[in-house]
Scaffold this motif. Structure first.
Motif, PDB file in Angstrom:
ATOM      1  N   PHE A 141     -35.125  77.960  35.840  1.00 11.55           N
ATOM      2  CA  PHE A 141     -34.073  76.952  36.950  1.00 11.55           C
ATOM      3  C   PHE A 141     -35.232  75.288  35.979  1.00 11.55           C
ATOM      4  CE2 PHE A 141     -30.953  78.756  38.991  1.00 11.55           C
ATOM      5  CZ  PHE A 141     -31.530  80.344  39.073  1.00 11.55           C
ATOM      6  N   ARG A 142     -34.789  74.195  36.905  1.00 16.42           N
ATOM      7  CA  ARG A 142     -35.324  73.200  36.200  1.00 16.42           C
ATOM      8  C   ARG A 142     -34.591  72.314  37.499  1.00 16.42           C
ATOM      9  NH1 ARG A 142     -32.469  70.586  30.747  1.00 16.42           N
ATOM     10  NH2 ARG A 142     -30.622  70.512  30.845  1.00 16.42           N
ATOM     11  N   GLN A 143     -35.534  71.118  37.943  1.00 16.12           N
ATOM     12  CA  GLN A 143     -35.674  70.303  38.888  1.00 16.12           C
ATOM     13  C   GLN A 143     -36.237  68.967  37.996  1.00 16.12           C
ATOM     14  OE1 GLN A 143     -36.924  71.453  42.590  1.00 16.12           O
ATOM     15  NE2 GLN A 143     -35.757  70.079  43.145  1.00 16.12           N
ATOM     16  N   LYS A 182     -32.437  65.083  41.966  1.00 15.88           N
ATOM     17  CA  LYS A 182     -32.183  66.148  41.270  1.00 15.88           C
ATOM     18  C   LYS A 182     -32.128  67.452  42.532  1.00 15.88           C
ATOM     19  CE  LYS A 182     -30.639  64.038  37.435  1.00 15.88           C
ATOM     20  NZ  LYS A 182     -30.468  64.127  36.023  1.00 15.88           N
ATOM     21  N   GLU A 183     -30.956  67.794  42.379  1.00 20.02           N
ATOM     22  CA  GLU A 183     -31.476  69.290  42.624  1.00 20.02           C
ATOM     23  C   GLU A 183     -31.996  70.665  41.547  1.00 20.02           C
ATOM     24  OE1 GLU A 183     -27.805  70.343  45.281  1.00 20.02           O
ATOM     25  OE2 GLU A 183     -27.141  72.152  44.223  1.00 20.02           O
ATOM     26  N   ARG A 184     -32.152  71.268  42.428  1.00 18.49           N
ATOM     27  CA  ARG A 184     -32.635  72.745  41.926  1.00 18.49           C
ATOM     28  C   ARG A 184     -31.322  72.693  40.488  1.00 18.49           C
ATOM     29  NH1 ARG A 184     -37.252  76.386  43.226  1.00 18.49           N
ATOM     30  NH2 ARG A 184     -38.460  73.932  43.302  1.00 18.49           N
ATOM     31  N   GLU A 185     -31.060  73.227  39.073  1.00 15.05           N
ATOM     32  CA  GLU A 185     -30.328  73.891  38.461  1.00 15.05           C
ATOM     33  C   GLU A 185     -30.829  74.270  37.595  1.00 15.05           C
ATOM     34  OE1 GLU A 185     -28.428  70.588  35.474  1.00 15.05           O
ATOM     35  OE2 GLU A 185     -30.730  70.315  34.645  1.00 15.05           O
ATOM     36  N   ALA A 220     -38.558  67.863  33.381  1.00 17.04           N
ATOM     37  CA  ALA A 220     -38.128  69.169  34.975  1.00 17.04           C
ATOM     38  C   ALA A 220     -39.295  69.533  35.238  1.00 17.04           C
ATOM     39  CB  ALA A 220     -37.087  69.346  34.588  1.00 17.04           C
ATOM     40  N   TYR A 279     -39.792  73.061  34.956  1.00 17.41           N
ATOM     41  CA  TYR A 279     -39.565  74.341  35.111  1.00 17.41           C
ATOM     42  C   TYR A 279     -40.069  75.640  36.110  1.00 17.41           C
ATOM     43  CZ  TYR A 279     -36.993  71.455  31.716  1.00 17.41           C
ATOM     44  OH  TYR A 279     -36.040  71.210  30.528  1.00 17.41           O
ATOM     45  N   TYR A 280     -39.281  76.522  36.624  1.00 19.45           N
ATOM     46  CA  TYR A 280     -39.594  77.189  37.038  1.00 19.45           C
ATOM     47  C   TYR A 280     -38.724  78.953  36.732  1.00 19.45           C
ATOM     48  CZ  TYR A 280     -40.553  74.006  40.715  1.00 19.45           C
ATOM     49  OH  TYR A 280     -40.837  73.384  41.480  1.00 19.45           O
ATOM     50  N   TYR A 298     -29.538  78.922  42.968  1.00 19.11           N
ATOM     51  CA  TYR A 298     -30.550  78.913  43.082  1.00 19.11           C
ATOM     52  C   TYR A 298     -31.005  79.603  44.063  1.00 19.11           C
ATOM     53  CZ  TYR A 298     -31.209  74.901  46.255  1.00 19.11           C
ATOM     54  OH  TYR A 298     -31.091  74.124  47.352  1.00 19.11           O
ATOM     55  N   TRP A 354     -39.927  83.209  42.993  1.00 23.29           N
ATOM     56  CA  TRP A 354     -40.590  81.519  43.174  1.00 23.29           C
ATOM     57  C   TRP A 354     -41.985  81.777  42.816  1.00 23.29           C
ATOM     58  CZ3 TRP A 354     -36.769  78.643  41.269  1.00 23.29           C
ATOM     59  CH2 TRP A 354     -34.866  79.607  41.514  1.00 23.29           C
TER      60      TRP A 354
END
Length: 121
Positions: free
Chosen positions: A36-38, A42-45, A91, A93-94, A105, A111
């Motif tokens: 995921f990235r944020q 912005k919302e995490r996507e 962003a 990144y997770y 998410y 996480w």
């Protein structure tokens, strides 16, 4: 029990970079994995996810053909290879475990702290 994304940095547009996601306390082989990235404001996507069976991998439309998720079972590590990077890829990144191909998410757990990727000239 958590994942830890690492390897972030600054890269020029058009360049490539690879992120790592290592697990502590459990075996990644037993789980679906999501990247995921944020970006700020912005919302995490979801960027990518790979199912537990490893048969299916999802990529967001904006990264399809540029990003690739792979797994090194021996190292208990997942990688996100990012090519042809764009400024909009900037962003944090997770990585997390979850029910890929579902990719919202809040369906993911374990996480860790994210890693910053900045694409800029």
């Amino acid at each position: 029990v958590q994942l830890q994304a690492s390897g972030g940095g600054m890269v020029q547009p058009g360049g490539f970079w690879r992120l790592s996601c290592s697990a502590s306390g459990f075996t990644l082989e037993d789980h679906g994995i999501g990247w995921f990235r944020q970006a700020p404001g912005k919302e995490r996507e979801a960027v990518s996810c790979i199912t537990r069976s490893r048969v299916y991998a999802y990529y967001a439309d904006g990264v399809k053909g540029r990003f690739t998720t792979s797994i090194d079972v021996a190292k208990n590590t997942v990688y996100l290879q990012m090519n042809s990077l764009k400024p909009e890829d900037t962003a944090v990144y997770y990585c997390a475990t979850g029910p890929c191909p579902y990719r919202t998410y809040y369906e993911y757990i374990n996480w860790g702290q994210g890693t910053q990727v900045t694409v800029s000239s």
